[in-house]
Design an enzyme around this catalytic site. Structure first.
Site, PDB file in Angstrom:
ATOM      1  N   GLN A 134     -56.039 -77.812  15.059  1.00 39.67           N
ATOM      2  CA  GLN A 134     -54.803 -77.783  15.835  1.00 39.67           C
ATOM      3  C   GLN A 134     -53.623 -78.125  14.908  1.00 39.67           C
ATOM      4  O   GLN A 134     -52.475 -78.021  15.299  1.00 39.67           O
ATOM      5  CB  GLN A 134     -54.874 -78.806  16.980  1.00 39.67           C
ATOM      6  CG  GLN A 134     -56.004 -78.562  17.969  1.00 39.67           C
ATOM      7  CD  GLN A 134     -56.241 -79.766  18.864  1.00 39.67           C
ATOM      8  OE1 GLN A 134     -55.521 -79.975  19.849  1.00 39.67           O
ATOM      9  NE2 GLN A 134     -57.205 -80.593  18.509  1.00 39.67           N
ATOM     10  N   HIS A 161     -53.032 -73.258  16.174  1.00 33.74           N
ATOM     11  CA  HIS A 161     -51.638 -73.514  16.569  1.00 33.74           C
ATOM     12  C   HIS A 161     -50.641 -73.132  15.482  1.00 33.74           C
ATOM     13  O   HIS A 161     -49.478 -73.549  15.503  1.00 33.74           O
ATOM     14  CB  HIS A 161     -51.452 -74.990  16.968  1.00 33.74           C
ATOM     15  CG  HIS A 161     -52.173 -75.347  18.223  1.00 33.74           C
ATOM     16  ND1 HIS A 161     -52.440 -76.639  18.595  1.00 33.74           N
ATOM     17  CD2 HIS A 161     -52.715 -74.579  19.200  1.00 33.74           C
ATOM     18  CE1 HIS A 161     -53.101 -76.646  19.744  1.00 33.74           C
ATOM     19  NE2 HIS A 161     -53.276 -75.409  20.139  1.00 33.74           N
ATOM     20  N   CYS A 194     -41.512 -63.048  11.930  1.00 35.71           N
ATOM     21  CA  CYS A 194     -40.260 -62.360  12.265  1.00 35.71           C
ATOM     22  C   CYS A 194     -40.298 -61.862  13.702  1.00 35.71           C
ATOM     23  O   CYS A 194     -41.197 -61.077  14.062  1.00 35.71           O
ATOM     24  CB  CYS A 194     -40.012 -61.174  11.333  1.00 35.71           C
ATOM     25  SG  CYS A 194     -38.537 -60.245  11.785  1.00 35.71           S
ATOM     26  N   THR A 212     -58.628 -86.051  17.504  1.00 33.76           N
ATOM     27  CA  THR A 212     -57.796 -85.425  18.520  1.00 33.76           C
ATOM     28  C   THR A 212     -57.880 -86.186  19.838  1.00 33.76           C
ATOM     29  O   THR A 212     -58.938 -86.699  20.195  1.00 33.76           O
ATOM     30  CB  THR A 212     -58.154 -83.941  18.735  1.00 33.76           C
ATOM     31  OG1 THR A 212     -57.232 -83.362  19.656  1.00 33.76           O
ATOM     32  CG2 THR A 212     -59.583 -83.771  19.219  1.00 33.76           C
TER      33      THR A 212
END
Ligand SMILES: CC(C)NC(=O)[C@H](Cc1c[nH]c2ccccc12)NC(=O)[C@H](CCCC/N=C(/NCCC(=O)O)S[C@H]1O[C@H](COP(=O)(O)OP(=O)(O)OC[C@H]2O[C@@H](n3cnc4c(N)ncnc43)[C@H](O)[C@@H]2O)[C@@H](O)[C@H]1O)NC(=O)OCc1ccccc1
Length: 224
Positions: free
Chosen positions: A87, A105, A113, A172
């Site tokens: 993550q 992530h 872009c 986490t």
């Protein structure tokens, strides 16, 4: 053995990368909805670019720690087939030598872009930076998955969970989905599950086994 390792901010804490929910956590200084949502970026792109530019620059002064290195060693064991699903948006797994890493992530060292959908390795500030290397438009944003956006490579991750013998969660809090739901999926697919964390996470009771302590200590001890 097929091993899927999920990592979060806690594995990089001992490297000096702030976690999110600790008292001095990243979100402390910022409202999540201001800096990690498409709406926040639309509202104040400069503030968001600065938030990620600061974190990208900070990578230059942090190093992988024994937990990152232990996972890279584990990947070398010919007996094991290891996939690290992180993550984290830092590059410490790769700098420690891990090769099969999924950044679900996104990554600080990548720019995306909004006009041509191009993605580019990026290690400089985006704020006041050049236009897109692909189309020249000034529509570059951090290549980061914000809240409300679909995480990356969910199919590849689900395939890996389906084939896993062991699912390990490191550093986490289990507060953010879909990552927080991987332990449930892994169990349903028949994998054994292990939590390595400083303290019990929100999903701690879902794991077959838990070992609590600093990642820099418990991860090398588990790998050895
Ligand atoms: C807050 C939460 C309830 N909200 C969510 O989960 C939301 C909404 C949601 C979706 N499904 C749900 C189901 C139920 C409820 C809510 C939801 N999820 C989303 O929006 C996701 C996207 C979420 C991703 C957001 N981006 C991040 N990061 C990038 C940005 C950035 O980094 O700036 S999330 C970010 O926060 C999370 C932080 O958690 P941790 O890494 O665990 O860090 P934390 O500080 O919380 O905890 C640290 C832990 O380490 C431990 N620790 C500390 N030191 C050490 C140490 N030394 N050693 C060991 N352990 C240690 C601590 O004890 C602690 O347990 C990570 O995921 C991190 O990546 N997208 C989506 O669902 O899209 C849909 C969709 C579907 C179809 C089409 C389009 C869209």
């Amino acid at each position: 053995m097929k091993i899927v390792v999920l990592t979060g901010a806690g594995i990089s804490a001992e490297s000096g990368v702030p976690t999110f929910r600790a008292s001095d956590g990243l979100w402390e200084g910022h409202r999540v909805e201001d800096v990690a949502t498409p709406e926040g970026f639309a509202r104040d792109p400069e503030a968001v670019q600065r938030f990620y530019d600061d974190r990208r620059a900070h990578l230059a002064v942090v190093e992988p720690n024994p937990a990152h290195r232990a996972l890279a060693e584990l990947e070398q064991h010919e007996r094991h087939d290891v996939l690290v699903v992180t993550q984290n948006v830092d590059d410490l797994h790769e700098r420690a030598g891990s090769r099969s890493v999924v950044h679900m992530h996104g990554e600080l060292l990548s720019a995306w872009c909004g006009a041509c959908d191009g993605r580019f390795r990026w290690d400089a500030p985006l704020l006041g930076g050049p236009g897109c290397p692909g189309c020249g438009e000034r529509t570059l944003r951090p290549d980061i998955v914000w809240f409300g956006e679909l995480p990356y490579e969910l199919d590849r991750i689900d395939d890996a969970l389906r084939g896993a013998d062991l699912f390990v969660s490191i550093g986490t809090s289990g507060a953010v989905y879909p990552a927080a739901g991987f332990v449930t999926a892994a169990r349903a697919y028949g994998a054994r599950t292990l939590e390595l964390n400083l303290e019990p996470s929100q999903g701690s009771l879902m794991f077959d086994e838990r070992r609590h302590g600093p990642a820099g200590t418990v991860v090398p001890a588990w790998v050895r």
